[in-house]
Design an enzyme around this catalytic site. Structure first.
Site, PDB file in Angstrom:
ATOM      1  CB  THR A  94      -0.961   0.004   1.200  1.00 16.31           C
ATOM      2  OG1 THR A  94      -1.916  -1.051   1.041  1.00 16.31           O
ATOM      3  CG2 THR A  94      -1.699   1.331   1.311  1.00 16.31           C
ATOM      4  CG  ASN A 130      -5.878  -8.126  -6.094  1.00 16.35           C
ATOM      5  OD1 ASN A 130      -5.762  -7.370  -7.061  1.00 16.35           O
ATOM      6  ND2 ASN A 130      -6.809  -7.973  -5.183  1.00 16.35           N
ATOM      7  CB  THR A 169      13.963   5.602  12.827  1.00 15.35           C
ATOM      8  OG1 THR A 169      14.165   6.863  13.462  1.00 15.35           O
ATOM      9  CG2 THR A 169      15.033   4.622  13.279  1.00 15.35           C
ATOM     10  CB  CYS A 208      -7.413  -4.468   0.429  1.00 16.58           C
ATOM     11  SG  CYS A 208      -5.772  -4.750   1.117  1.00 16.58           S
TER      12      CYS A 208
END
Length: 380
Positions: free
Chosen positions: A70, A149, A236, A322
């Site tokens: 995503t 998919n 990070t 999804c």
């Protein structure tokens, strides 16, 4: 348990979990820190990026680690649109893309971008000619998935890429989340500018993936901050997840090379057996990817079939994970022109290399039993 929902997510491999745990527990310093411990972690980051680049057959500076499909799709689509909007605001995609692609384009439409949604044929395939015919002077991006998919349709990505080479100002993005480890797709040779990959579809961990961005391509970052990930994605770095992703990538590519025939045989066995069930209509094309089979049982609600099979410890799905909580009709099958009876009764079996013929046989037996049980219930 028989798990046939691998297109939604796969079971992490023990080796992948071990890699994550080792790095998370031992090399936990921030790679941006100037002390020697941070430097040690930074060197592992560089090694991990280099390994990913070798596996993807690209250059190290072209690998951007992400949190998965995503984010990768949004980064590619919105990043290109926002960076190059002064040159044009026309974008092209198909009507059967993953929600993370479709919704990204819908969002850009609210910002004044013009999107062309290309039709597909009854098997969900995009015609490269339709892409070329849709191009305009202000077109800046084409985004087409490698493998659908829901249907498993393999798109003619390399042909589309070859055609787009004649239009060097148009960027080509490919959502390769479902295709990675299942079909061969050389990124450089296929004319792909941006390519999305996800870890949890290849027996890696959720929350890890990569976006390949060719070095000639500039994008507008979605995240600003410390300039990490070659100034493409601030924040990070999640080194343990990145290491685990690359481990999963290496293992899936090795498995694809060594066990590809096994996956094809399992797929063909399932297809042949499903054909023998009179209530079943197979929706996936004959030349689909080897891990997905989509079929309909008209007159039966898919969630009822799924729950009945679940009671037997057999797990399959309907539509994309999804979009599975959205209205019953599959937008993918609807775009293929299939009738309502098929679009609202579709089921998806998705395999991994770990699945066996024996599991497939057990599934077919359970499916036949389930259909008969549901028919008996309906007669009452």
């Amino acid at each position: 348990m028989i798990y046939f929902d691998n297109s939604a997510t796969t079971k992490p491999l023990p080796e992948v979990l071990e890699s994550y745990q080792k790095v998370a527990g031992e090399l936990f310093a921030n790679p941006s820190s100037v002390h020697s411990f941070g430097g040690q972690v930074e060197r592992l980051m560089q090694q991990t990026r280099h390994q990913a680049a070798r596996l993807f057959e690209v250059e190290s500076q072209e690998v951007i680690f992400t949190s998965g499909g995503t984010e990768g799709n949004n980064m590619a689509i919105k990043g290109i649109a926002l960076m190059h909007q002064s040159r044009g605001k026309h974008l092209i995609t198909s009507k059967i893309e993953h929600p993370s692609v479709t919704e990204a384009f819908r969002a850009l439409e609210t910002l004044g971008f013009d999107v062309t949604y290309i039709d597909v044929n009854e098997k969900g395939k995009v015609d490269p000619d339709s892409i070329v015919h849709a191009l305009r002077e202000d077109t800046i991006l084409v985004s087409i998935m490698s493998v659908n998919n829901e249907l498993g349709t393999v798109q003619p990505v390399q042909e589309i890429g070859a055609r787009l080479k004649e239009y060097p100002k148009v960027f080509f993005h490919v959502d390769h989340v479902q295709g990675l480890g299942k079909i061969h797709l050389p990124i450089k040779e296929s004319g792909i500018d941006l390519c999305t990959a996800s870890g949890h579809k290849i027996h890696g961990l959720k929350g890890a993936g990569a976006l390949i961005i060719q070095k000639k391509v500039s994008i507008f970052p979605l995240l600003h901050g410390g300039g990490q990930e070659l100034e493409r994605r601030a924040g990070t770095e999640n080194l343990p997840a990145n290491v685990a992703f690359v481990k999963a990538l290496r293992l899936i590519l090795e498995t694809q090379k060594n066990a590809g025939d096994h996956l094809y045989r399992t797929h063909q066995y399932l297809r042949d057996q499903l054909k023998n069930i009179k209530e079943v209509i197979i929706n996936s094309p004959n030349d689909c990817a080897p891990h997905i089979i989509n079929f309909s049982i008209p007159g039966f609600k898919p969630e009822v079939v799924i729950h009945a099979l679940g009671e037997k410890e057999i797990f399959i799905s309907t539509k994309s994970a999804c979009s599975s909580k959205e209205p019953e009709v599959s937008t993918v099958l609807k775009a293929c022109g299939l009738d309502y009876e098929r679009t609202n009764s579709a089921l998806r079996v998705s395999l991994s290399y770990q699945n066996t013929i024996e599991e497939a046989a057990s599934f077919i037996e359970a499916l036949e039993e389930t259909i008969e049980q549901l028919k008996e219930t309906m007669r009452r």
